[in-house]
Write an enzyme that holds these catalytic residues in place. Structure first.
Site, PDB file in Angstrom:
ATOM      1  N   VAL A  87       0.838  -1.200   0.000  1.00 41.46           N
ATOM      2  CA  VAL A  87       0.000   0.000   0.000  1.00 41.46           C
ATOM      3  C   VAL A  87       0.875   1.253   0.000  1.00 41.46           C
ATOM      4  CG1 VAL A  87      -1.765   1.310   1.263  1.00 41.46           C
ATOM      5  CG2 VAL A  87      -1.915  -1.183   1.150  1.00 41.46           C
ATOM      6  N   CYS A  88       1.995   1.196   0.719  1.00 36.91           N
ATOM      7  CA  CYS A  88       2.866   2.370   0.893  1.00 36.91           C
ATOM      8  C   CYS A  88       3.281   3.018  -0.425  1.00 36.91           C
ATOM      9  CB  CYS A  88       4.088   2.014   1.727  1.00 36.91           C
ATOM     10  SG  CYS A  88       3.674   1.402   3.382  1.00 36.91           S
TER      11      CYS A  88
END
Length: 187
Positions: A46-47
């Protein structure tokens, strides 16, 4: 205790920015708006989508006089390695701050100590170094740079216009409210 309206605690950290390692401290925040954007770790899932979204909107933040600080408990060396190896992360022009000592993660109360990583925490800091917005997301929930831009604009408006507040869904140019006894029960 809430971090809202508290001053950012003293810190010194090394960041990777535009091919260089730079030092960052609380002194760098004075006189301008800042966003601290904590994320769990480099080389994850996700980062990079969040950091890439911020990179795509960085020029808009800069127009508002806002510096972005992406922060994880990784080192500045790891940030450079990720920057050099990922097309999404290569777009980043804002400082990627290393927090391997957990100083910032503890100061902003986002450290997941048992895992050694930070929660997805977003903090908007005013030119006096005081925190005006705090948002914490669970690890699997990515954030949206456009929504953050809207919130920064609202924080800047309220800061520049004492006595006015921004209602829900407020966007730049929309009407604001001036709280008073005459307004009670009228909304």
């Amino acid at each position: 205790m809430s971090l809202i309206n508290t001053e950012v605690k003293p810190f010194k950290a090394t960041a990777y920015k535009n091919g260089q390692f730079i030092e960052v401290s609380e002194a760098d925040l004075k006189g301008k708006w800042s966003v601290f954007f904590f994320y769990p770790a480099d080389f994850t899932f996700v980062c990079p989508t969040e950091l890439g979204d911020l990179a795509d909107n960085y020029a808009e933040f800069q127009k508002l006089g806002v510096e972005i600080y992406g922060v994880s408990t990784d080192t500045h060396f790891t940030h450079k390695a990720w920057h050099d190896s990922s097309e999404e992360i290569k777009k980043i022009e804002y400082p990627m701050v290393g927090d391997p000592t957990w100083t910032l993660s503890k100061n902003f109360e986002v450290l997941i100590e048992g895992e050694g990583v930070a929660d997805r925490g977003t903090f908007v800091v005013d030119p006096e170094g005081k925190i005006q917005i705090v948002e914490i997301n669970a690890g699997g929930i990515g954030r949206d740079a456009q929504e953050l831009l809207r919130k920064v604009k609202a924080a800047q408006y309220v800061h520049a216009h004492p006595g006015e507040v921004c209602p829900a869904k407020w966007k730049e140019g929309d009407a604001t409210l001036s709280p008073s006894i005459d307004l009670v029960g009228k909304i």
